[in-house]
Write a protein that holds these residues in place. Structure first.
Motif, PDB file in Angstrom:
ATOM      1  N   TYR A 106       0.846  -1.189   0.000  1.00 50.37           N
ATOM      2  CA  TYR A 106       0.000   0.000   0.000  1.00 50.37           C
ATOM      3  C   TYR A 106       0.884   1.242   0.000  1.00 50.37           C
ATOM      4  CZ  TYR A 106      -3.789  -3.115   1.347  1.00 50.37           C
ATOM      5  OH  TYR A 106      -4.699  -4.135   1.372  1.00 50.37           O
ATOM      6  N   ALA A 107       0.429   2.272  -0.693  1.00 55.28           N
ATOM      7  CA  ALA A 107       1.099   3.568  -0.688  1.00 55.28           C
ATOM      8  C   ALA A 107       0.033   4.634  -0.472  1.00 55.28           C
ATOM      9  CB  ALA A 107       1.819   3.816  -2.010  1.00 55.28           C
ATOM     10  N   LEU A 108       0.261   5.486   0.496  1.00 54.53           N
ATOM     11  CA  LEU A 108      -0.621   6.605   0.786  1.00 54.53           C
ATOM     12  C   LEU A 108       0.219   7.863   0.621  1.00 54.53           C
ATOM     13  CD1 LEU A 108      -3.479   7.308   1.785  1.00 54.53           C
ATOM     14  CD2 LEU A 108      -2.596   7.131   4.116  1.00 54.53           C
ATOM     15  N   ILE A 109      -0.200   8.742  -0.303  1.00 55.90           N
ATOM     16  CA  ILE A 109       0.604   9.900  -0.682  1.00 55.90           C
ATOM     17  C   ILE A 109      -0.270  11.152  -0.611  1.00 55.90           C
ATOM     18  CG2 ILE A 109       1.959  10.945  -2.548  1.00 55.90           C
ATOM     19  CD1 ILE A 109       2.347   7.988  -3.569  1.00 55.90           C
ATOM     20  N   ALA A 110       0.201  12.159   0.145  1.00 57.55           N
ATOM     21  CA  ALA A 110      -0.586  13.385   0.269  1.00 57.55           C
ATOM     22  C   ALA A 110       0.276  14.514   0.803  1.00 57.55           C
ATOM     23  CB  ALA A 110      -1.769  13.165   1.202  1.00 57.55           C
ATOM     24  N   ASP A 111      -0.162  15.725   0.532  1.00 54.57           N
ATOM     25  CA  ASP A 111       0.481  16.916   1.080  1.00 54.57           C
ATOM     26  C   ASP A 111      -0.117  17.171   2.457  1.00 54.57           C
ATOM     27  OD1 ASP A 111       1.906  19.254   1.432  1.00 54.57           O
ATOM     28  OD2 ASP A 111       0.522  20.476   0.254  1.00 54.57           O
ATOM     29  N   ARG A 112       0.298  16.331   3.396  1.00 55.30           N
ATOM     30  CA  ARG A 112      -0.146  16.397   4.784  1.00 55.30           C
ATOM     31  C   ARG A 112       1.084  16.285   5.673  1.00 55.30           C
ATOM     32  NH1 ARG A 112      -4.172  16.626   1.949  1.00 55.30           N
ATOM     33  NH2 ARG A 112      -6.278  16.026   2.478  1.00 55.30           N
ATOM     34  N   SER A 113       0.944  16.661   6.920  1.00 55.89           N
ATOM     35  CA  SER A 113       2.058  16.497   7.861  1.00 55.89           C
ATOM     36  C   SER A 113       2.291  15.003   8.101  1.00 55.89           C
ATOM     37  CB  SER A 113       1.738  17.192   9.183  1.00 55.89           C
ATOM     38  OG  SER A 113       0.748  16.466   9.893  1.00 55.89           O
ATOM     39  N   ALA A 114       3.455  14.701   8.652  1.00 50.71           N
ATOM     40  CA  ALA A 114       3.773  13.304   8.971  1.00 50.71           C
ATOM     41  C   ALA A 114       2.739  12.724   9.929  1.00 50.71           C
ATOM     42  CB  ALA A 114       5.179  13.218   9.563  1.00 50.71           C
ATOM     43  N   VAL A 115       2.353  13.486  10.934  1.00 50.87           N
ATOM     44  CA  VAL A 115       1.361  13.015  11.910  1.00 50.87           C
ATOM     45  C   VAL A 115       0.028  12.725  11.226  1.00 50.87           C
ATOM     46  CG1 VAL A 115       0.004  13.717  13.939  1.00 50.87           C
ATOM     47  CG2 VAL A 115       2.464  14.156  13.867  1.00 50.87           C
ATOM     48  N   GLU A 116      -0.397  13.615  10.331  1.00 54.85           N
ATOM     49  CA  GLU A 116      -1.680  13.429   9.644  1.00 54.85           C
ATOM     50  C   GLU A 116      -1.674  12.208   8.728  1.00 54.85           C
ATOM     51  OE1 GLU A 116      -3.636  17.771   9.032  1.00 54.85           O
ATOM     52  OE2 GLU A 116      -1.701  17.454   8.039  1.00 54.85           O
ATOM     53  N   ILE A 117      -0.591  12.007   7.972  1.00 52.47           N
ATOM     54  CA  ILE A 117      -0.559  10.886   7.034  1.00 52.47           C
ATOM     55  C   ILE A 117      -0.489   9.553   7.792  1.00 52.47           C
ATOM     56  CG2 ILE A 117       1.923  10.724   6.522  1.00 52.47           C
ATOM     57  CD1 ILE A 117      -0.639  10.751   3.781  1.00 52.47           C
ATOM     58  N   VAL A 118       0.244   9.508   8.896  1.00 54.02           N
ATOM     59  CA  VAL A 118       0.300   8.287   9.714  1.00 54.02           C
ATOM     60  C   VAL A 118      -1.063   8.020  10.346  1.00 54.02           C
ATOM     61  CG1 VAL A 118       1.314   7.249  11.785  1.00 54.02           C
ATOM     62  CG2 VAL A 118       2.784   8.361  10.091  1.00 54.02           C
ATOM     63  N   SER A 119      -1.722   9.047  10.851  1.00 50.29           N
ATOM     64  CA  SER A 119      -3.053   8.884  11.435  1.00 50.29           C
ATOM     65  C   SER A 119      -4.059   8.391  10.399  1.00 50.29           C
ATOM     66  CB  SER A 119      -3.559  10.201  12.046  1.00 50.29           C
ATOM     67  OG  SER A 119      -2.784  10.551  13.147  1.00 50.29           O
ATOM     68  N   LEU A 120      -3.979   8.919   9.197  1.00 51.12           N
ATOM     69  CA  LEU A 120      -4.858   8.478   8.132  1.00 51.12           C
ATOM     70  C   LEU A 120      -4.620   7.008   7.791  1.00 51.12           C
ATOM     71  CD1 LEU A 120      -7.019   9.130   6.060  1.00 51.12           C
ATOM     72  CD2 LEU A 120      -5.236  10.025   4.562  1.00 51.12           C
ATOM     73  N   GLY A 121      -3.349   6.621   7.657  1.00 52.85           N
ATOM     74  CA  GLY A 121      -3.027   5.214   7.394  1.00 52.85           C
ATOM     75  C   GLY A 121      -3.526   4.302   8.498  1.00 52.85           C
ATOM     76  N   ARG A 122      -3.336   4.711   9.743  1.00 53.04           N
ATOM     77  CA  ARG A 122      -3.785   3.896  10.877  1.00 53.04           C
ATOM     78  C   ARG A 122      -5.304   3.765  10.880  1.00 53.04           C
ATOM     79  NH1 ARG A 122       0.457   6.398  15.279  1.00 53.04           N
ATOM     80  NH2 ARG A 122       2.190   4.984  14.719  1.00 53.04           N
ATOM     81  N   SER A 123      -6.009   4.836  10.574  1.00 47.18           N
ATOM     82  CA  SER A 123      -7.478   4.757  10.565  1.00 47.18           C
ATOM     83  C   SER A 123      -7.962   3.829   9.453  1.00 47.18           C
ATOM     84  CB  SER A 123      -8.099   6.144  10.416  1.00 47.18           C
ATOM     85  OG  SER A 123      -7.896   6.680   9.128  1.00 47.18           O
ATOM     86  N   MET A 124      -7.271   3.794   8.334  1.00 55.06           N
ATOM     87  CA  MET A 124      -7.652   2.895   7.244  1.00 55.06           C
ATOM     88  C   MET A 124      -7.435   1.438   7.642  1.00 55.06           C
ATOM     89  SD  MET A 124      -6.049   5.011   4.071  1.00 55.06           S
ATOM     90  CE  MET A 124      -6.362   3.681   2.927  1.00 55.06           C
ATOM     91  N   VAL A 125      -6.313   1.133   8.238  1.00 57.06           N
ATOM     92  CA  VAL A 125      -6.010  -0.251   8.613  1.00 57.06           C
ATOM     93  C   VAL A 125      -6.911  -0.716   9.756  1.00 57.06           C
ATOM     94  CG1 VAL A 125      -4.227  -1.723   9.640  1.00 57.06           C
ATOM     95  CG2 VAL A 125      -3.658  -0.213   7.739  1.00 57.06           C
ATOM     96  N   CYS A 126      -7.139   0.149  10.725  1.00 53.71           N
ATOM     97  CA  CYS A 126      -7.967  -0.244  11.873  1.00 53.71           C
ATOM     98  C   CYS A 126      -9.420  -0.441  11.479  1.00 53.71           C
ATOM     99  CB  CYS A 126      -7.842   0.791  12.988  1.00 53.71           C
ATOM    100  SG  CYS A 126      -6.198   0.797  13.739  1.00 53.71           S
ATOM    101  N   GLN A 127      -9.928   0.347  10.539  1.00 58.92           N
ATOM    102  CA  GLN A 127     -11.312   0.181  10.068  1.00 58.92           C
ATOM    103  C   GLN A 127     -11.467  -1.072   9.229  1.00 58.92           C
ATOM    104  OE1 GLN A 127     -12.656   3.720   8.084  1.00 58.92           O
ATOM    105  NE2 GLN A 127     -12.639   4.926   9.955  1.00 58.92           N
ATOM    106  N   ALA A 128     -10.401  -1.465   8.521  1.00 64.19           N
ATOM    107  CA  ALA A 128     -10.476  -2.649   7.655  1.00 64.19           C
ATOM    108  C   ALA A 128     -10.447  -3.926   8.467  1.00 64.19           C
ATOM    109  CB  ALA A 128      -9.322  -2.633   6.651  1.00 64.19           C
ATOM    110  N   GLY A 129      -9.857  -3.882   9.676  1.00 61.89           N
ATOM    111  CA  GLY A 129      -9.680  -5.076  10.480  1.00 61.89           C
ATOM    112  C   GLY A 129     -10.808  -5.403  11.320  1.00 61.89           C
TER     113      GLY A 129
END
Length: 96
Positions: A73-96
């Motif tokens: 998986y690759a998640l790419i955006a003009d967001r801060s490091a904290v925001e992009i990590v939080s977004l990735g975590r929310s995607m994985v946690c919702q999928a599980g």
């Protein structure tokens, strides 16, 4: 719209590709580019957080890469490091 302009307009790119044979992409980035890729946890997965080179539009996105047993998986955006990590975590946690 180009990828560069998409990112500059606030777009978020999510890519999912089969792992196939070999090392998951996040593991590759962490070993090949230790000065540019930092390890973070995305759910149960080891991920690589990268501050990418600037795009044509001048945007310098954060890229987040992780793998499960089947896909890279690759998640790419003009967001801060904290925001992009939080977004990735929310995607994985919702999928599980």
């Amino acid at each position: 719209m180009s990828t560069s302009h998409f990112a500059a307009a606030g777009g978020i790119e999510l890519d999912r590709d089969p792992i196939g044979a070999g090392t998951p992409f996040a593991g590759y980035l962490l070993s090949a580019f230790p000065d540019r890729a930092g390890e973070v946890a995305i759910g149960p997965f080891k991920a690589a957080l990268v501050w990418a080179d600037p795009l044509e539009s001048g945007v310098r996105p954060h890229n987040l890469y992780w793998s499960d047993d089947e896909y890279n998986y690759a998640l790419i955006a003009d967001r801060s490091a904290v925001e992009i990590v939080s977004l990735g975590r929310s995607m994985v946690c919702q999928a599980g």
